[in-house]
Design an enzyme around this catalytic site. Sequence first.
Site, PDB file in Angstrom:
ATOM      1  N   HIS A   1       0.974  -0.771   0.134  1.00 47.36           N
ATOM      2  CA  HIS A   1      -0.376  -0.200   0.149  1.00 47.36           C
ATOM      3  C   HIS A   1       1.042   1.274   0.050  1.00 47.36           C
ATOM      4  O   HIS A   1       0.570   2.412  -0.746  1.00 47.36           O
ATOM      5  CB  HIS A   1      -0.940   0.364   0.864  1.00 47.36           C
ATOM      6  CG  HIS A   1      -2.083   1.124   0.809  1.00 47.36           C
ATOM      7  ND1 HIS A   1      -3.339   0.548  -0.048  1.00 47.36           N
ATOM      8  CD2 HIS A   1      -2.286   2.516   0.845  1.00 47.36           C
ATOM      9  CE1 HIS A   1      -3.602   2.269  -0.685  1.00 47.36           C
ATOM     10  NE2 HIS A   1      -3.085   2.633   0.673  1.00 47.36           N
TER      11      HIS A   1
ATOM     12  N   TYR B   1       1.581   5.494  -2.757  1.00 52.52           N
ATOM     13  CA  TYR B   1       1.789   6.474  -2.201  1.00 52.52           C
ATOM     14  C   TYR B   1       2.970   7.633  -2.609  1.00 52.52           C
ATOM     15  O   TYR B   1       3.348   8.144  -3.024  1.00 52.52           O
ATOM     16  CB  TYR B   1       1.776   6.610  -0.641  1.00 52.52           C
ATOM     17  CG  TYR B   1       0.698   7.027  -0.743  1.00 52.52           C
ATOM     18  CD1 TYR B   1      -0.363   8.537  -1.275  1.00 52.52           C
ATOM     19  CD2 TYR B   1      -0.516   6.419   0.176  1.00 52.52           C
ATOM     20  CE1 TYR B   1      -1.458   7.950  -0.956  1.00 52.52           C
ATOM     21  CE2 TYR B   1      -1.680   5.409   0.195  1.00 52.52           C
ATOM     22  CZ  TYR B   1      -2.778   6.737  -0.086  1.00 52.52           C
ATOM     23  OH  TYR B   1      -3.942   6.594  -0.145  1.00 52.52           O
TER      24      TYR B   1
ATOM     25  N   HIS C   1      -9.578   1.269 -11.242  1.00 46.09           N
ATOM     26  CA  HIS C   1      -9.108   1.844  -9.869  1.00 46.09           C
ATOM     27  C   HIS C   1      -7.922   2.198  -9.902  1.00 46.09           C
ATOM     28  O   HIS C   1      -7.946   3.242 -10.418  1.00 46.09           O
ATOM     29  CB  HIS C   1      -9.847   0.990  -8.551  1.00 46.09           C
ATOM     30  CG  HIS C   1      -8.952   1.913  -7.113  1.00 46.09           C
ATOM     31  ND1 HIS C   1      -9.141   2.980  -7.592  1.00 46.09           N
ATOM     32  CD2 HIS C   1      -7.530   1.604  -7.003  1.00 46.09           C
ATOM     33  CE1 HIS C   1      -8.688   3.631  -5.698  1.00 46.09           C
ATOM     34  NE2 HIS C   1      -7.662   3.049  -5.728  1.00 46.09           N
ATOM     35  N   PHE C   2      -7.045   1.375  -9.869  1.00 44.58           N
ATOM     36  CA  PHE C   2      -5.443   2.084 -10.121  1.00 44.58           C
ATOM     37  C   PHE C   2      -5.252   1.893 -11.266  1.00 44.58           C
ATOM     38  O   PHE C   2      -4.375   3.156 -11.569  1.00 44.58           O
ATOM     39  CB  PHE C   2      -4.972   0.966  -8.931  1.00 44.58           C
ATOM     40  CG  PHE C   2      -4.517  -1.070 -10.428  1.00 44.58           C
ATOM     41  CD1 PHE C   2      -4.281  -0.632 -10.978  1.00 44.58           C
ATOM     42  CD2 PHE C   2      -4.944  -1.669  -8.753  1.00 44.58           C
ATOM     43  CE1 PHE C   2      -3.487  -2.103 -11.740  1.00 44.58           C
ATOM     44  CE2 PHE C   2      -4.543  -3.196 -10.011  1.00 44.58           C
ATOM     45  CZ  PHE C   2      -4.114  -2.729 -11.085  1.00 44.58           C
ATOM     46  N   HIS C   3      -5.407   1.946 -12.788  1.00 46.16           N
ATOM     47  CA  HIS C   3      -5.353   2.457 -13.559  1.00 46.16           C
ATOM     48  C   HIS C   3      -5.871   4.151 -13.391  1.00 46.16           C
ATOM     49  O   HIS C   3      -5.369   4.803 -14.386  1.00 46.16           O
ATOM     50  CB  HIS C   3      -6.034   2.172 -15.276  1.00 46.16           C
ATOM     51  CG  HIS C   3      -4.812   0.493 -15.210  1.00 46.16           C
ATOM     52  ND1 HIS C   3      -5.504  -0.188 -14.838  1.00 46.16           N
ATOM     53  CD2 HIS C   3      -4.231   0.502 -16.042  1.00 46.16           C
ATOM     54  CE1 HIS C   3      -4.430  -2.034 -15.034  1.00 46.16           C
ATOM     55  NE2 HIS C   3      -3.699  -0.898 -16.181  1.00 46.16           N
TER      56      HIS C   3
ATOM     57  N   ARG D   1     -10.666  -9.864 -12.375  1.00 48.68           N
ATOM     58  CA  ARG D   1      -9.688  -9.449 -12.834  1.00 48.68           C
ATOM     59  C   ARG D   1      -8.403 -10.223 -12.857  1.00 48.68           C
ATOM     60  O   ARG D   1      -8.556 -11.557 -12.311  1.00 48.68           O
ATOM     61  CB  ARG D   1      -8.915  -8.546 -11.838  1.00 48.68           C
ATOM     62  CG  ARG D   1      -8.232  -8.836 -10.653  1.00 48.68           C
ATOM     63  CD  ARG D   1      -7.780  -8.212  -9.553  1.00 48.68           C
ATOM     64  NE  ARG D   1      -6.803  -7.422  -9.821  1.00 48.68           N
ATOM     65  CZ  ARG D   1      -5.636  -7.085  -8.718  1.00 48.68           C
ATOM     66  NH1 ARG D   1      -6.035  -7.266  -7.594  1.00 48.68           N
ATOM     67  NH2 ARG D   1      -4.331  -6.513  -8.865  1.00 48.68           N
ATOM     68  N   ARG D   2      -6.901 -10.238 -13.575  1.00 48.87           N
ATOM     69  CA  ARG D   2      -6.310 -11.051 -13.813  1.00 48.87           C
ATOM     70  C   ARG D   2      -6.428 -12.376 -14.253  1.00 48.87           C
ATOM     71  O   ARG D   2      -6.201 -13.449 -13.603  1.00 48.87           O
ATOM     72  CB  ARG D   2      -5.256 -11.248 -12.051  1.00 48.87           C
ATOM     73  CG  ARG D   2      -5.110 -10.689 -11.614  1.00 48.87           C
ATOM     74  CD  ARG D   2      -4.057 -10.031 -10.161  1.00 48.87           C
ATOM     75  NE  ARG D   2      -3.166  -9.759  -9.849  1.00 48.87           N
ATOM     76  CZ  ARG D   2      -2.073  -9.613  -8.370  1.00 48.87           C
ATOM     77  NH1 ARG D   2      -2.475 -10.573  -8.255  1.00 48.87           N
ATOM     78  NH2 ARG D   2      -1.435  -8.323  -8.881  1.00 48.87           N
TER      79      ARG D   2
END
Lengths: 171, 596
Positions: free
Chosen positions: B235, B239, B386-388, B449-450
Amino acid sequence: MHIHAYEKLWLAASILLILLLIGSVTYGAVGPGVAMVADSEQPVDAQALDEDERFSEPRVEQVGENEYAAYIVAYQFGFEPSPIVVPENSTVTFYVTSRDVIHGFEVVGTNANTMVVPGEVSDLTVEVEEPQEYGLICNEYCGAGHHVMEGKVHVVSQAEFEERNGGGDGA
Amino acid sequence: MSEAIEAEQSFVDKFPEEARIVRAALLSSFLALVLGAIFGIIQTLHRTDVARIIPSTDYYTVLTAHGVFLAISFTTFFLVGLFTWALTRSLDRPLIDIRITWTWYAIMAVGMTMTGVSILAGFSSAIDMSADVLFTFYAPLQAHPLFYAGLAVFIVGSWIAGADWFRTFLAWKREHPDERIPLQTFMVLTTMAMWYIASSAVAASVLIFLLPWSLGFIDQVNPTLTRTLFWFFGHPVVYFWLMPAYLLWYTVLPKIAGGRLFSDPLARVVFVLFLLLSTPVGIHHQYLDPGIAEGFKFISMTNTMFLLLPSLLTAFTVVASVEYGARQRGGTGLLGWLTDLPWRKPEFTGMMLAGLMFAAGGFSGMVNAGMNINYMIHNTIWIPGHFHLTVGTAVALTFMAATYWIWPQISNKPIYSRSIGLVQVVVWFIGMALMSNAMHAQGMMGVPRRTAEPEYAGFDYPVMFGGYEELNIQIAIGGTLLFVSTVLFIGNLVLTMGNPKVSGLAESLPPALSGPDDAPRVLDNLRLWVGIALTLVVLAYALPLAAIINRGGLLGPGVGTYPAWLTPALDALASAVTPVLDAVGDAAASLVEVVR
């Protein structure tokens, strides 16, 4: 340190939003009673599931009035038993473990979803309603054949459940 | 003209050695971007069944390469380049010893090459080497030892980079004993402090467990333990990707908008909050893991929600700074000032669109963070959706946009075509809007996913927000646009590198509207913040880790401790730590009770 009045307002609104989010999850746990998959089950030896009382023969069995336990083993690349047959309008607890790598257990289109970790048992209690066939998939990458790893959850009538379960396991 | 040049030197004029290393790091980053984009387009078209040019078993090699090259290599190399620039520029002094600087760059490059080779070898059956373990490398899936060794080498390189910057800062501090830490340097140092804490766990996981296991020195590992150590790092690493983008939004974007940063002290507060809160939250990736108590998950969730605060503050400060810029340029009205912004500049539009998408990513992140809502979307394609938005746009698009601004200053070469740059950032935004939106929607339908082939034999997905097939087409079009955008970016940069050198490209950064003198001195006390950050990490992780080791053993159940000589030492450590753990445990338990 000077903080602009608008910024103070924004800060207060942000903290309120955060508290509301935490509050909504807390309500989900306390009100509707959404429990997390956690550490309530004891670890098992993933290499000796053959000798495990629950997982040597993956199955569905009745454990109380209208309550059923489904013991499920995930492996590269499938689930046992297949299909998983449970009776309508009942409470079913899935106990899922893996005999090789990390897998996922997701009943498609529902919120029945958990990680499956070798050496650990995930327990997940759901309410099932009318007869329906659900897709069951592994949603964690588990090797080159990951995309063929699927199963079925059949919710069937009480009569059909007893017939298909052969009368042997129902207690 | 010549007077103006003498008055304002560009970064490369002032620090030619540092500029070389910045260029080298950025180019390494873009090499990873090219590789990642190629694997990205193959994967998008494969998954959506538009074009399957590889066997589905190779899909996971592609996916591992896409994840590692973009999430680790592209991001980190850009970061080390940008941070070298920011630190040198804001301290206005060269690095201590450029040979050390080249050493860490070389170590990082060697490490990433080792890992990259181990992944790419998976395509050839002639080479007995593969690392199809994806970016998360969850044991018991096993990669070739070279994969783990490369990661360890890469991380060690990044540690030396941090030490290089800290030493340079300390040298500056001796020369300027009474000055406040310049804002950009403050951002670099807090980010690196967070990185040391975060990456220690994954380094431990790799060096103590995964590498010896892949070499055959130990028989097995505890999968929950290595997974938890991964997320201890997994995580805060997001950041680590994001902080360079924040540095650019805070210090460069306001200047491009024609203004200056609204508040220097609040920027410092935000970076301190990230240092404190980034790490004790990793268990929110394990909400659905068996073997971890619900209380630990709840604590992690609470920390996660408070981690929204620095990002929400950033949204305010950055928008306020941009608005100030617009008003300086003559903008008026409640929203009318929006038309007075330099939208034709690719660096401005790119960063603004990246920020806008980050807001959307923040909202889907709030959903992910909700412990019980997580059941709906865990491991569905919602998550990559989300993370794209976050790393794939907020970070990646900001980096590309910033390149249009920073490259001329580190090379004295003007950008080949700023119009192509503008098209490029807009195409990225449109492509990502299509792809990410459809991914979120498919995730709600339960599409995982994946996976190489998300269509299954035994059932059909329910229809919501359009059918499964229709959403696939959106994903394929979006992914293709992203690939086109990457090609435009790289092409433009390559042509830029062919441009002749000119002078007069220097850009200065104005100080904040509310300057550092407004900031309480305690904000600059890095020792204090690192101490608190470590305390929070111990509070959040000591008990879960102890419980995991207690349940599954250091190496999984049924296996002795390794190596044998370590057992007494570990036992001694365990008995020393147990009373502390108990005390913390009681505190945590009562906290959970109160919350319940």
